[in-house]
Design a protein around this motif. Structure first.
Motif, PDB file in Angstrom:
ATOM      1  N   ASN A 289      39.071  26.046  47.321  1.00 30.29           N
ATOM      2  CA  ASN A 289      39.174  26.991  46.210  1.00 30.29           C
ATOM      3  C   ASN A 289      37.835  27.418  45.634  1.00 30.29           C
ATOM      4  O   ASN A 289      37.765  28.397  44.912  1.00 30.29           O
ATOM      5  N   GLN A 290      36.755  26.685  45.969  1.00 20.55           N
ATOM      6  CA  GLN A 290      35.425  27.059  45.476  1.00 20.55           C
ATOM      7  C   GLN A 290      34.598  27.620  46.634  1.00 20.55           C
ATOM      8  O   GLN A 290      34.156  26.870  47.504  1.00 20.55           O
ATOM      9  N   PRO A 291      34.399  28.939  46.694  1.00 18.62           N
ATOM     10  CA  PRO A 291      33.623  29.521  47.804  1.00 18.62           C
ATOM     11  C   PRO A 291      32.221  28.931  47.882  1.00 18.62           C
ATOM     12  O   PRO A 291      31.574  28.689  46.864  1.00 18.62           O
ATOM     13  N   ALA A 292      31.782  28.672  49.092  1.00 20.31           N
ATOM     14  CA  ALA A 292      30.417  28.168  49.312  1.00 20.31           C
ATOM     15  C   ALA A 292      29.530  29.354  49.677  1.00 20.31           C
ATOM     16  O   ALA A 292      29.699  29.967  50.732  1.00 20.31           O
ATOM     17  N   TRP A 293      28.602  29.673  48.811  1.00 25.71           N
ATOM     18  CA  TRP A 293      27.663  30.754  49.083  1.00 25.71           C
ATOM     19  C   TRP A 293      26.497  30.203  49.896  1.00 25.71           C
ATOM     20  O   TRP A 293      26.089  29.059  49.682  1.00 25.71           O
ATOM     21  N   PRO A 294      25.972  30.974  50.815  1.00 23.94           N
ATOM     22  CA  PRO A 294      24.849  30.474  51.611  1.00 23.94           C
ATOM     23  C   PRO A 294      23.623  30.247  50.735  1.00 23.94           C
ATOM     24  O   PRO A 294      23.361  31.018  49.809  1.00 23.94           O
ATOM     25  N   LYS A 295      22.903  29.177  51.014  1.00 21.78           N
ATOM     26  CA  LYS A 295      21.694  28.862  50.239  1.00 21.78           C
ATOM     27  C   LYS A 295      20.522  29.611  50.871  1.00 21.78           C
ATOM     28  O   LYS A 295      19.793  29.075  51.700  1.00 21.78           O
ATOM     29  N   LEU A 296      20.359  30.864  50.494  1.00 21.92           N
ATOM     30  CA  LEU A 296      19.332  31.732  51.071  1.00 21.92           C
ATOM     31  C   LEU A 296      18.502  32.358  49.965  1.00 21.92           C
ATOM     32  O   LEU A 296      19.043  32.787  48.924  1.00 21.92           O
ATOM     33  N   ASP A 297      17.206  32.402  50.188  1.00 23.21           N
ATOM     34  CA  ASP A 297      16.320  33.076  49.242  1.00 23.21           C
ATOM     35  C   ASP A 297      16.620  34.570  49.239  1.00 23.21           C
ATOM     36  O   ASP A 297      16.841  35.171  50.296  1.00 23.21           O
ATOM     37  N   GLY A 298      16.619  35.137  48.055  1.00 23.46           N
ATOM     38  CA  GLY A 298      16.729  36.587  47.940  1.00 23.46           C
ATOM     39  C   GLY A 298      18.139  37.139  47.855  1.00 23.46           C
ATOM     40  O   GLY A 298      18.314  38.368  47.839  1.00 23.46           O
ATOM     41  N   LEU A 299      19.152  36.265  47.796  1.00 24.25           N
ATOM     42  CA  LEU A 299      20.526  36.779  47.707  1.00 24.25           C
ATOM     43  C   LEU A 299      20.684  37.739  46.534  1.00 24.25           C
ATOM     44  O   LEU A 299      21.385  38.750  46.638  1.00 24.25           O
ATOM     45  N   ASP A 300      20.027  37.441  45.422  1.00 21.80           N
ATOM     46  CA  ASP A 300      20.160  38.269  44.231  1.00 21.80           C
ATOM     47  C   ASP A 300      19.308  39.535  44.286  1.00 21.80           C
ATOM     48  O   ASP A 300      19.431  40.409  43.419  1.00 21.80           O
ATOM     49  N   ARG A 301      18.450  39.644  45.317  1.00 19.25           N
ATOM     50  CA  ARG A 301      17.586  40.829  45.428  1.00 19.25           C
ATOM     51  C   ARG A 301      18.260  41.980  46.164  1.00 19.25           C
ATOM     52  O   ARG A 301      17.866  43.131  46.012  1.00 19.25           O
ATOM     53  N   PHE A 302      19.291  41.660  46.940  1.00 23.17           N
ATOM     54  CA  PHE A 302      19.918  42.684  47.787  1.00 23.17           C
ATOM     55  C   PHE A 302      20.501  43.810  46.928  1.00 23.17           C
ATOM     56  O   PHE A 302      21.256  43.565  45.980  1.00 23.17           O
ATOM     57  N   GLN A 303      20.153  45.043  47.283  1.00 22.38           N
ATOM     58  CA  GLN A 303      20.568  46.207  46.499  1.00 22.38           C
ATOM     59  C   GLN A 303      21.887  46.817  46.977  1.00 22.38           C
ATOM     60  O   GLN A 303      22.462  47.669  46.295  1.00 22.38           O
ATOM     61  N   GLY A 304      22.371  46.388  48.145  1.00 21.54           N
ATOM     62  CA  GLY A 304      23.629  46.921  48.652  1.00 21.54           C
ATOM     63  C   GLY A 304      24.821  46.168  48.082  1.00 21.54           C
ATOM     64  O   GLY A 304      24.741  45.528  47.037  1.00 21.54           O
ATOM     65  N   THR A 305      25.947  46.248  48.787  1.00 20.14           N
ATOM     66  CA  THR A 305      27.166  45.554  48.358  1.00 20.14           C
ATOM     67  C   THR A 305      27.238  44.191  49.030  1.00 20.14           C
ATOM     68  O   THR A 305      27.009  44.072  50.235  1.00 20.14           O
ATOM     69  N   MET A 306      27.544  43.162  48.248  1.00 20.60           N
ATOM     70  CA  MET A 306      27.657  41.815  48.807  1.00 20.60           C
ATOM     71  C   MET A 306      28.882  41.125  48.214  1.00 20.60           C
ATOM     72  O   MET A 306      29.130  41.220  47.018  1.00 20.60           O
ATOM     73  N   PHE A 307      29.658  40.460  49.078  1.00 15.98           N
ATOM     74  CA  PHE A 307      30.787  39.680  48.572  1.00 15.98           C
ATOM     75  C   PHE A 307      31.123  38.573  49.554  1.00 15.98           C
ATOM     76  O   PHE A 307      30.716  38.594  50.715  1.00 15.98           O
ATOM     77  N   HIS A 308      31.850  37.573  49.048  1.00 14.61           N
ATOM     78  CA  HIS A 308      32.314  36.456  49.863  1.00 14.61           C
ATOM     79  C   HIS A 308      33.681  36.829  50.435  1.00 14.61           C
ATOM     80  O   HIS A 308      34.459  37.544  49.793  1.00 14.61           O
ATOM     81  N   SER A 309      33.980  36.330  51.624  1.00 16.08           N
ATOM     82  CA  SER A 309      35.263  36.677  52.250  1.00 16.08           C
ATOM     83  C   SER A 309      36.445  36.236  51.398  1.00 16.08           C
ATOM     84  O   SER A 309      37.515  36.858  51.440  1.00 16.08           O
ATOM     85  N   ALA A 310      36.276  35.169  50.594  1.00 18.66           N
ATOM     86  CA  ALA A 310      37.353  34.695  49.730  1.00 18.66           C
ATOM     87  C   ALA A 310      37.464  35.508  48.446  1.00 18.66           C
ATOM     88  O   ALA A 310      38.353  35.252  47.631  1.00 18.66           O
ATOM     89  N   ARG A 311      36.571  36.454  48.255  1.00 20.32           N
ATOM     90  CA  ARG A 311      36.615  37.355  47.102  1.00 20.32           C
ATOM     91  C   ARG A 311      36.405  38.776  47.628  1.00 20.32           C
ATOM     92  O   ARG A 311      35.527  39.498  47.182  1.00 20.32           O
ATOM     93  N   TRP A 312      37.221  39.185  48.571  1.00 21.22           N
ATOM     94  CA  TRP A 312      37.035  40.431  49.308  1.00 21.22           C
ATOM     95  C   TRP A 312      37.042  41.639  48.374  1.00 21.22           C
ATOM     96  O   TRP A 312      37.897  41.753  47.494  1.00 21.22           O
ATOM     97  N   ASP A 313      36.076  42.530  48.574  1.00 27.91           N
ATOM     98  CA  ASP A 313      35.986  43.763  47.777  1.00 27.91           C
ATOM     99  C   ASP A 313      36.754  44.869  48.492  1.00 27.91           C
ATOM    100  O   ASP A 313      36.231  45.531  49.389  1.00 27.91           O
ATOM    101  N   HIS A 314      38.012  45.060  48.083  1.00 19.98           N
ATOM    102  CA  HIS A 314      38.852  46.068  48.746  1.00 19.98           C
ATOM    103  C   HIS A 314      38.504  47.491  48.313  1.00 19.98           C
ATOM    104  O   HIS A 314      38.999  48.450  48.904  1.00 19.98           O
TER     105      HIS A 314
END
Length: 496
Positions: free
Chosen positions: A144-169
């Motif tokens: 029930n708790q999505p695991a986000w990848p531990k990657l530098d710069g995730l918050d810098r991305f200017q495009g659309t980003m989502f986790h498969s368990a929180r799909w952006d329809h």
């Protein structure tokens, strides 16, 4: 039931309305426990089947077994249920057993504390509201708790980003350049669905998965009629599925050499359907089959073979404003990033703070790894019962069978409590330690201990997730609640 006996029943709080919470509530109601409240953080029931709405979402356990034994459904459309259909089944159960009046939606639990002076649990919601009950049952699941990848710069991305368990329809992937991070159970379902739509799909793979064909097909109308008109056939069909699945436990826990048959089958499928030699070289795992979750799909390899799918095994270094940069320095510009990186499966009950007797938190009790007696009770936390707790996950059969074993055990505990009015039951530490030792010893020679890194293992490399044997041995172990395993404590009684 008389008013007097109704008052004698304990008040019960259940956290979560997935298969565990709903099934437990149904069994409680049928047994006469009506003073119960289900707390759900979202606005509808369903747990993982509510959250995971990505394209292609489906179950990898057969429909007739991935449903309650006491509530069979005869008109499943396919051998393996689709997300929408499974969610519909759960909503049907809520309606049939009249659970709606017991459910509080948008009620996320922040913390729960046991009060030694009253033997009550006090649950605090994120809104600050507090609720009290004699008994607390957690049914938060492991996924029930999505695991986000531990990657530098995730918050810098200017495009659309989502986790498969929180799909952006609302985001249209058609014609876009898309990065998918992860090649686990979710990715092998949604990648084949989105690959034909996108312009290019950059698939970032940390390790390959063993993928077997999925023996799935639609049920014919006459088969559905047969299930409905001849209930015995429905039961026999379920029984046959159970034993077919159960037999696989031998390969996972005792005779891992048997899994080589499936490894060869997976290799044959890959060679038959992936014509690009470079891709083929990277999609055959280098670890023992079964060490990580074995996946089933009929369209994963054809999707990998598509010319617009770029399989990338160079590790990701960081994310920048416009895309993904690998360790070798290659920049992959994308419009969207989809994280198919799974869940925090070994972080049970996270992020809820649980405090037991004498102010001890569950995090402190589990500093060396999550452990629970029969996967259900933890010493120092009286009248707390966990569903789908530590070491009750499966790699070979339906978790609903395990849950139904737990339902019966919890009901047995509540019956025992009824014999000691005003008390709370706390599992003895020595009984819990002995059980944990047996489980961990049983896991030593399993395929999950073959050296790979998987979500079955916690931060200490300990398998706190899987049950090391047959499901029927677990059912036997939970057939009744033995009061000798517990101490029954009364308000303000000092710790022993």
């Amino acid at each position: 039931m008389t008013q007097r006996s109704e008052r004698a029943r304990p008040s019960i709080l259940i956290i979560g309305t997935g298969f565990g919470g709903l099934g437990m509530a149904i069994k409680l109601k049928l047994a006469g426990y009506t003073n119960l409240t289900l707390l759900e953080k979202a606005d509808r029931v369903g747990g993982t089947w509510r959250d995971n709405t990505y394209p292609g979402a489906a179950c990898d356990v057969q429909s007739h077994l991935y449903s309650y034994s006491f509530e069979p459904r005869h008109d499943w459309s396919r051998k393996f249920g689709l997300q929408r259909e499974i969610l519909g089944y759960m909503e049907h159960c809520v309606a049939k057993y009249q659970l709606a009046d017991h459910i509080r939606f948008n009620s996320e639990v922040q913390e729960a504390a046991f009060d030694d002076s009253t033997n009550h649990w006090t649950v605090t919601l994120t809104t600050g509201e507090q609720l009290t009950a004699n008994v607390m049952i957690t049914a938060t699941g492991q996924l029930n708790q999505p695991a986000w990848p531990k990657l530098d710069g995730l918050d810098r991305f200017q495009g659309t980003m989502f986790h498969s368990a929180r799909w952006d329809h609302n985001y249209d992937l058609t014609g876009k350049q898309v990065a998918v991070i992860g090649t686990g159970a979710s990715a092998i379902q949604f990648v084949p669905e989105i690959a034909p739509k996108v312009k290019q799909l950059d698939l970032f793979q940390r390790s390959a998965a063993w993928v077997l064909p999925k023996p799935d097909r639609p049920f014919k109308p006459w088969e559905q009629v047969l299930f409905q008109k001849i209930p015995l056939w429905d039961r026999i069909y379920r029984y046959l599925i159970y034993w077919k699945n159960e037999s696989r436990a031998l390969a996972f826990t005792r005779f891992s050499g048997l899994l080589e048959f499936y490894a060869n089958q997976a290799k044959r499928e890959a060679r038959k359907q992936v014509t690009d030699p470079a891709k083929l070289n990277h999609i055959i795992p280098d670890y023992k089959i079964g060490c990580k979750r074995i996946l089933i799909s009929n369209d994963w390899y054809p999707a990998i073979n598509r010319p617009n799918v770029n399989l990338i095994t160079d590790p990701i270094d960081h994310i920048d404003e416009t895309g993904v940069v690998t360790r070798a320095g290659h920049h992959h510009p994308v419009d969207a990033i989809i994280c198919g990186t799974g869940f925090q499966a070994s972080e049970f009950l996270s992020p809820i703070r649980i405090t037991g007797r004498s102010g001890k938190t569950l995090n402190e009790a589990w500093k060396s790894g999550a452990a629970a007696f029969k996967g259900i009770t933890v010493s120092g936390f009286p009248n707390l019962f966990m569903l789908y707790g530590p070491n009750t996950n499966l790699a070979h059969n339906s978790i609903l069978y395990m849950l139904e074993s737990q339902f019966r055990y919890v009901l047995g505990c509540l019956d025992a409590l009824g014999k000691y009015p005003g008390s709370a039951m706390d599992v003895r530490q020595d009984r819990q330690d002995r059980f944990t030792h047996v489980v961990q010893h049983g896991l030593e020679d399993t395929v999950w201990n073959a050296g790979c890194t998987s979500w079955y293992l916690d931060a200490n490399g300990r398998n706190t997730v899987n049950w090391p044997g047959f499901t029927f041995t677990y059912r036997f172990a939970t057939r009744r609640a033995d009061t000798a395993d517990y101490q029954f404590i009364y308000p303000s009684q000092p710790s022993q």
